[in-house]
Design a protein around this motif. Structure first.
Motif, PDB file in Angstrom:
ATOM      1  N   HIS A 193       5.832  23.952 -11.792  1.00 41.78           N
ATOM      2  CA  HIS A 193       5.505  22.521 -11.740  1.00 41.78           C
ATOM      3  C   HIS A 193       5.672  21.895 -13.129  1.00 41.78           C
ATOM      4  O   HIS A 193       6.225  20.815 -13.278  1.00 41.78           O
ATOM      5  CB  HIS A 193       4.064  22.360 -11.234  1.00 41.78           C
ATOM      6  CG  HIS A 193       3.687  20.933 -10.957  1.00 41.78           C
ATOM      7  ND1 HIS A 193       2.389  20.537 -10.764  1.00 41.78           N
ATOM      8  CD2 HIS A 193       4.441  19.799 -10.851  1.00 41.78           C
ATOM      9  CE1 HIS A 193       2.369  19.234 -10.551  1.00 41.78           C
ATOM     10  NE2 HIS A 193       3.595  18.762 -10.600  1.00 41.78           N
ATOM     11  N   HIS A 197       8.394  19.044 -14.824  1.00 39.46           N
ATOM     12  CA  HIS A 197       7.990  17.854 -15.564  1.00 39.46           C
ATOM     13  C   HIS A 197       8.703  17.742 -16.907  1.00 39.46           C
ATOM     14  O   HIS A 197       8.362  16.872 -17.706  1.00 39.46           O
ATOM     15  CB  HIS A 197       6.459  17.807 -15.737  1.00 39.46           C
ATOM     16  CG  HIS A 197       5.779  17.185 -14.553  1.00 39.46           C
ATOM     17  ND1 HIS A 197       5.479  15.839 -14.478  1.00 39.46           N
ATOM     18  CD2 HIS A 197       5.390  17.725 -13.373  1.00 39.46           C
ATOM     19  CE1 HIS A 197       4.923  15.582 -13.304  1.00 39.46           C
ATOM     20  NE2 HIS A 197       4.852  16.707 -12.613  1.00 39.46           N
ATOM     21  N   HIS A 206      12.061  16.263  -9.574  1.00 38.76           N
ATOM     22  CA  HIS A 206      10.640  16.129  -9.234  1.00 38.76           C
ATOM     23  C   HIS A 206      10.180  14.685  -9.039  1.00 38.76           C
ATOM     24  O   HIS A 206       9.179  14.427  -8.375  1.00 38.76           O
ATOM     25  CB  HIS A 206       9.803  16.830 -10.317  1.00 38.76           C
ATOM     26  CG  HIS A 206       8.367  17.028  -9.950  1.00 38.76           C
ATOM     27  ND1 HIS A 206       7.969  17.629  -8.770  1.00 38.76           N
ATOM     28  CD2 HIS A 206       7.220  16.665 -10.597  1.00 38.76           C
ATOM     29  CE1 HIS A 206       6.642  17.657  -8.726  1.00 38.76           C
ATOM     30  NE2 HIS A 206       6.174  17.075  -9.809  1.00 38.76           N
ATOM     31  N   HIS A 210       7.168  12.159  -6.970  1.00 37.37           N
ATOM     32  CA  HIS A 210       6.257  11.277  -7.710  1.00 37.37           C
ATOM     33  C   HIS A 210       6.440   9.800  -7.403  1.00 37.37           C
ATOM     34  O   HIS A 210       5.808   8.960  -8.026  1.00 37.37           O
ATOM     35  CB  HIS A 210       6.379  11.531  -9.217  1.00 37.37           C
ATOM     36  CG  HIS A 210       5.470  12.641  -9.663  1.00 37.37           C
ATOM     37  ND1 HIS A 210       4.144  12.435  -9.979  1.00 37.37           N
ATOM     38  CD2 HIS A 210       5.687  13.968  -9.810  1.00 37.37           C
ATOM     39  CE1 HIS A 210       3.589  13.593 -10.304  1.00 37.37           C
ATOM     40  NE2 HIS A 210       4.511  14.537 -10.220  1.00 37.37           N
ATOM     41  N   HIS A 285      -2.926  13.373 -10.862  1.00 39.68           N
ATOM     42  CA  HIS A 285      -1.590  13.800 -11.289  1.00 39.68           C
ATOM     43  C   HIS A 285      -0.557  12.785 -10.800  1.00 39.68           C
ATOM     44  O   HIS A 285       0.374  12.429 -11.522  1.00 39.68           O
ATOM     45  CB  HIS A 285      -1.282  15.194 -10.747  1.00 39.68           C
ATOM     46  CG  HIS A 285       0.108  15.661 -11.036  1.00 39.68           C
ATOM     47  ND1 HIS A 285       0.522  16.001 -12.310  1.00 39.68           N
ATOM     48  CD2 HIS A 285       1.191  15.818 -10.234  1.00 39.68           C
ATOM     49  CE1 HIS A 285       1.809  16.356 -12.264  1.00 39.68           C
ATOM     50  NE2 HIS A 285       2.238  16.242 -11.019  1.00 39.68           N
TER      51      HIS A 285
HETATM   52 ZN   LIG Z   1       4.256  16.698 -10.527  1.00 36.88          ZN
END
Ligand SMILES: [Zn+2]
Ligand SMILES: [Zn+2]
Length: 330
Positions: A193, A197, A206, A210, A285
Motif C-alpha cells: 500500500h 503511494h 492507486h 482514492h 486515509h
Molecule cells: Zn491508499
C-alpha cells in the motif's frame, strides 16, 4: 426403487452442496468459495466421486485429446461449474451486503449522519457511486474466476500444502502460523500500500481507489485490477507455498475481508480486538490521502511514524506519509 432412492440422495447432496456454497461462499470477494472447499474438501471430493466424476491416472494426457481429458489432467474438470458458482455467489453476497448497509444507513438514516457517519457532512457523488459499483463488480468478476479455478483444482486433488489435522505439526506450529500469517498479511498490505503511494504508482494505479474521498462498502474492492490481483495473489498463494492449517488460513482471510468492508463503509465502527483500528482510521486515509497505510494493526504506521497527526496538514499532493507543518493561517 433403490435406483430412485440413490438418484434422490444424489440430487439432495448436490442441492445441499449448492446451498452451502450459496450461503457461505464468496461474501465480498471471490475467495469465499475457497472457504467451503478448504473446509469440506474431503466430503466434496466424495460427493464429486459419487456423481461419476473420476480422475484419470496422471500422465494419461495426449495433446490431441479433446478438452475433457486436458482439464482432468490439469485437475480442472467441471471448472465451468466452479467458476459459475463463484461468480453468482460472490455477486449475490457482495450486492446483498453492500446494499443492505447502504439502505440501512445511507438511505434510511441519511438525516442522522452525525450519529453514524465518519464524515457526516460529505457524501460520495452519484458519479463516483456508479464508478465504484462498476469497478468493484469488474474486480469481483476477475476474483471469482480465479477462486473458481483454485477451488476446482483443490477439490480435484490438486497440489496444496494446507493440512487439516493439528496433531500433524503440533500446537506450537499452529499458533505461530496463526500469528505469522496475520503479520505476513499486514506486512504485505502495509508495504504494498505504501509503495502504491509513491508518486508514480499513485498517479498511474492507486489514485483510482482514492477518487472515493468518502468511501462506502462498495469501495472495498473498487481499485485498479492490477492492485486488486496483487492483494489477492499473496494471500491465495500461501497454502501452495507453506504448510498451514485450514483454521489460521481461513481466520485471517475472513478477518481481513470483514474489516476491509468495515473500514470502507464510512460508518463509525470499533472492533473487539485491541490491535484492530477503528473504521475512522482508513476513512481518514481516504480523507487525507498519504497517511494511515495499515489495515489490521497500527504497528507499521507507528513504527514508520505515518499515523495521522492533528497538527499536520495532509493532501493529495503531499506525498511521503508525514504531511507538512500546519501554518496558523490554515
Ligand atoms: Zn491508499
Ligand atoms: Zn481504501
Amino acid at each position: 426403487m433403490g435406483l430412485i432412492r440413490e438418484k434422490y440422495q444424489d440430487s439432495l447432496s448436490k442441492f445441499a452442496f449448492m446451498l452451502i456454497v450459496f450461503f457461505l461462499a464468496t461474501a465480498t470477494r471471490g475467495e469465499w468459495l475457497l472457504v467451503i472447499v478448504y473446509m469440506f474438501r474431503d466430503q466434496l471430493q466424495g460427493m464429486m466421486g459419487r456423481q461419476g466424476v473420476q480422475m484419470p491416472p496422471s500422465g494419461d494426457y495426449n495433446i490431441t485429446d479433446p478438452p475433457g481429458p486436458l482439464l482432468e489432467t490439469l485437475k480442472l474438470q467441471n471448472v465451468h461449474w466452479f467458476v459459475l458458482m463463484a461468480i453468482s455467489t460472490s455477486f449475490v453476497m457482495y450486492y446483498g451486503l453492500a446494499y443492505g448497509w447502504h439502505y440501512y444507513y445511507y438511505v434510511n438514516r441519511r438525516h442522522l449522519a452525525k450519529e453514524w457517519k465518519c464524515q457526516p457532512d460529505k457524501f460520495l457523488t452519484p458519479e463516483n457511486e456508479r464508478h465504484e459499483i462498476l469497478l468493484g463488480s469488474m474486480n469481483m468478476l476477475i476474483g471469482s474466476v480465479c477462486s473458481g479455478i483454485i477451488a476446482c483444482f483443490i477439490i480435484n486433488g490438486g497440489y496444496c500444502k494446507m493440512y487439516y489435522d493439528i496433531s500433524e505439526r503440533g500446537w506450537a506450529y499452529f499458533i505461530s502460523s496463526l500469528v505469522g500469517f496475520f503479520m505476513y498479511n499486514e506486512t504485505m498490505a502495509y508495504y504494498l500500500h505504501r509503495l502504491f503511494h509513491r508518486p508514480w504508482l499513485y498517479k498511474k494505479i492507486h489514485k483510482m481507489h482514492h477518487r472515493y474521498h468518502q468511501p462506502t462498502a462498495w469501495s472495498a474492492v473498487a481499485m485498479h485490477p492490477a492492485e486488486f490481483l496483487m492483494y489477492q495473489g499473496y494471500l491465495a498463494a500461501t497454502p501452495f507455498l507453506i504448510p498451514i492449517h485450514v483454521f489460521p488460513f481461513l481466520f485471517v482471510l475472513l478477518y481481513s475481508y470483514y474489516y476491509g468492508l468495515c473500514d470502507h463503509s464510512g460508518i463509525k465502527m470499533g472492533a473487539i480486538w485491541p490491535w484492530q483500528p477503528h473504521s475512522y482510521f482508513h476513512d481518514n486515509h481516504h480523507k487525507h490521502f498519504h497517511v494511515n497505510f495499515g489495515f489490521n494493526t497500527y504497528f507499521f504506521d507507528w513504527f514508520h511514524d505515518t499515523l495521522r497527526k492533528e497538527d499536520r496538514v495532509y493532501g493529495e499532493d503531499n506525498f511521503g506519509g508525514h504531511g507538512r507543518q500546519s501554518l496558523k493561517s490554515e
